[in-house]
Design a protein around this motif. Structure first.
Motif, PDB file in Angstrom:
ATOM      1  N   UNK A 206      62.211  27.464  14.428  1.00 51.24           N
ATOM      2  CA  UNK A 206      62.189  28.304  13.699  1.00 51.24           C
ATOM      3  C   UNK A 206      60.864  28.214  12.632  1.00 51.24           C
ATOM      4  N   UNK A 207      60.402  29.195  13.077  1.00 56.47           N
ATOM      5  CA  UNK A 207      59.010  30.028  13.314  1.00 56.47           C
ATOM      6  C   UNK A 207      59.030  31.067  11.885  1.00 56.47           C
ATOM      7  N   UNK A 208      57.624  31.644  11.962  1.00 59.00           N
ATOM      8  CA  UNK A 208      57.009  33.327  11.146  1.00 59.00           C
ATOM      9  C   UNK A 208      56.682  33.644  11.568  1.00 59.00           C
ATOM     10  N   UNK A 209      56.021  34.684  10.417  1.00 60.10           N
ATOM     11  CA  UNK A 209      54.905  35.876  11.563  1.00 60.10           C
ATOM     12  C   UNK A 209      53.815  35.621  11.547  1.00 60.10           C
ATOM     13  N   UNK A 210      52.842  35.842  12.198  1.00 60.87           N
ATOM     14  CA  UNK A 210      51.722  34.870  11.860  1.00 60.87           C
ATOM     15  C   UNK A 210      51.114  34.182  13.075  1.00 60.87           C
ATOM     16  N   UNK A 211      50.013  34.276  13.609  1.00 61.37           N
ATOM     17  CA  UNK A 211      49.250  33.193  14.588  1.00 61.37           C
ATOM     18  C   UNK A 211      50.897  33.461  15.956  1.00 61.37           C
ATOM     19  N   UNK A 212      50.534  32.695  16.640  1.00 65.75           N
ATOM     20  CA  UNK A 212      50.763  32.887  18.133  1.00 65.75           C
ATOM     21  C   UNK A 212      51.106  31.586  18.678  1.00 65.75           C
ATOM     22  N   UNK A 213      51.781  30.925  17.202  1.00 65.27           N
ATOM     23  CA  UNK A 213      52.543  29.406  18.416  1.00 65.27           C
ATOM     24  C   UNK A 213      53.826  29.523  18.783  1.00 65.27           C
ATOM     25  N   UNK A 214      54.743  30.511  18.254  1.00 62.08           N
ATOM     26  CA  UNK A 214      55.374  30.998  18.584  1.00 62.08           C
ATOM     27  C   UNK A 214      55.819  31.560  19.916  1.00 62.08           C
ATOM     28  N   UNK A 215      54.658  32.517  20.405  1.00 58.77           N
ATOM     29  CA  UNK A 215      54.237  32.835  21.617  1.00 58.77           C
ATOM     30  C   UNK A 215      54.298  31.985  22.691  1.00 58.77           C
ATOM     31  N   UNK A 216      53.115  30.580  22.411  1.00 57.07           N
ATOM     32  CA  UNK A 216      53.159  29.800  22.939  1.00 57.07           C
ATOM     33  C   UNK A 216      54.716  29.313  23.395  1.00 57.07           C
ATOM     34  N   UNK A 217      55.005  28.763  22.468  1.00 59.57           N
ATOM     35  CA  UNK A 217      56.316  28.149  22.584  1.00 59.57           C
ATOM     36  C   UNK A 217      57.127  28.468  23.179  1.00 59.57           C
ATOM     37  N   UNK A 218      57.760  29.922  23.421  1.00 58.22           N
ATOM     38  CA  UNK A 218      58.590  30.743  24.153  1.00 58.22           C
ATOM     39  C   UNK A 218      58.623  30.238  25.701  1.00 58.22           C
ATOM     40  N   UNK A 219      56.791  30.757  25.563  1.00 59.00           N
ATOM     41  CA  UNK A 219      56.082  30.711  27.214  1.00 59.00           C
ATOM     42  C   UNK A 219      56.599  29.077  28.055  1.00 59.00           C
ATOM     43  N   UNK A 220      55.996  27.644  27.349  1.00 58.21           N
ATOM     44  CA  UNK A 220      57.291  27.065  27.380  1.00 58.21           C
ATOM     45  C   UNK A 220      58.042  26.464  28.308  1.00 58.21           C
ATOM     46  N   UNK A 221      58.977  27.738  26.786  1.00 58.02           N
ATOM     47  CA  UNK A 221      60.507  27.048  26.950  1.00 58.02           C
ATOM     48  C   UNK A 221      60.493  27.751  28.104  1.00 58.02           C
ATOM     49  N   UNK A 222      60.646  28.990  28.647  1.00 57.47           N
ATOM     50  CA  UNK A 222      60.168  30.057  29.889  1.00 57.47           C
ATOM     51  C   UNK A 222      59.976  28.959  31.351  1.00 57.47           C
ATOM     52  N   UNK A 223      59.057  27.932  31.167  1.00 63.22           N
ATOM     53  CA  UNK A 223      58.312  27.693  32.333  1.00 63.22           C
ATOM     54  C   UNK A 223      58.911  26.197  32.546  1.00 63.22           C
ATOM     55  N   UNK A 224      59.164  25.434  31.409  1.00 62.05           N
ATOM     56  CA  UNK A 224      59.588  24.531  31.601  1.00 62.05           C
ATOM     57  C   UNK A 224      61.322  23.444  30.373  1.00 62.05           C
ATOM     58  N   UNK A 225      61.806  24.523  30.313  1.00 60.87           N
ATOM     59  CA  UNK A 225      62.664  23.704  28.888  1.00 60.87           C
ATOM     60  C   UNK A 225      64.215  23.593  29.474  1.00 60.87           C
ATOM     61  N   UNK A 226      64.260  22.227  30.011  1.00 64.37           N
ATOM     62  CA  UNK A 226      66.071  22.310  30.377  1.00 64.37           C
ATOM     63  C   UNK A 226      66.968  22.084  29.183  1.00 64.37           C
TER      64      UNK A 226
END
Length: 288
Positions: A206-226
């Motif tokens: 559950x994210x919110x507008x502002x910052x780049x944490x969601x974008x960084x999380x998405x990149x991690x999910x794309x590369x590693x999340x099972x």
């Protein structure tokens, strides 16, 4: 579940204050193992049967402590977190809001260097359903189940947990990471823990507008999340440059916009719910 369970031994910093006492009572009734409290100048007292010490160092000399929760006014809150880290407490949950940003910048770096994990500030805390609650969330809405939650928003967390519980999906561990611009633990820090947790079958982010944490999380999910991840972005109708609710929920230029977050989630294959009820539907679909 991750980070905390019914065996986690907890210290409450600021236990004698109104908030500290109120939430200590709530946590104890949930089953949280609170072993000690700290308020400078109040050492020797007891609050709800919990012994109080003047310093964290003194408390850890008398008790084994796995986690600390902090209910200390904003001007002293970062120092309270540092005191816990210097005393060797591995997990520190910082509830206080309105902590000066420069205090947090200093504290986050130092706590990391000391090897402790800071959650918050300005967060609702962490709960492993039906095991332990180290925070201020309403415990009754969290039913033991299969879904991990990481959230920047308090209220949305409770609503999502209640909806998942009512649908029979339930939750493993829920972590409210806080809505300030500088926080100790991000989505990206917690995703690997859920990825390896045998009890967690899906994660709601559950994210919110502002910052780049969601974008960084998405990149991690794309590369590693099972495991499947379902997203939700709060504040999507907010105008640029206007802070919405949390200090971190502000769009500056093209960073932190809903479009940027939705695009990152889409690229990572994370479906995004428009409503709380849709979170449940997407989780059900992801789990087959």
């Amino acid at each position: 579940m991750i980070l905390v369970n019914r065996e986690t031994r907890v210290l409450v910093q600021g236990i004698t204050g109104r908030e500290g006492q109120f939430h200590t009572k709530q946590m104890l009734s949930y089953g949280t193992k609170i072993v000690a409290g700290v308020t400078p100048g109040k050492g020797g007292m007891e609050v709800l049967g919990v012994p109080v010490y003047d310093t964290v160092k003194e408390a850890v000399a008398h008790h084994e402590v796995d986690a600390s929760i902090i209910f200390v006014p904003a001007p002293a809150a970062a120092d309270a977190a540092l005191e816990a880290a210097h005393a060797g407490i591995p997990l520190i949950v910082l509830i206080t809001e309105g902590i000066p940003t420069l205090d947090m910048v200093r504290a986050v770096e130092e706590i990391k260097a000391l090897g402790s994990r800071l959650i918050g500030g300005n967060c609702p805390g962490i709960i492993s359903a039906e095991e332990t609650k180290i925070g201020i969330m309403p415990g009754h809405v969290f039913k033991r189940g299969r879904v991990g939650i990481i959230s920047r928003s308090g209220t949305l967390t409770y609503e999502a947990a209640a909806a998942l519980s009512q649908a029979g999906l339930g939750t493993t561990t829920t972590v409210g990471i806080g809505g300030d611009p500088v926080i100790g633990t991000t989505f990206k820090d917690l995703l690997p823990l859920f990825n390896e947790d045998p009890e967690t079958e899906a994660v709601v982010l559950i994210g919110e507008i502002g910052g780049s944490d969601e974008e960084e999380a998405a990149a991690w999910v794309k590369d590693h999340m099972k495991k499947p991840v379902v997203g939700f972005i709060g504040g999507r109708s907010a105008p640029k440059g206007k802070r919405m609710g949390h200090a971190g929920a502000i769009i500056m230029g093209n960073v932190g916009t809903p479009e940027s977050k939705l695009r990152a989630f889409a690229e990572a294959g994370i479906p995004v719910a428009d409503t709380i009820d849709e979170i449940v539907e997407l989780v059900k679909k992801a789990l087959g």
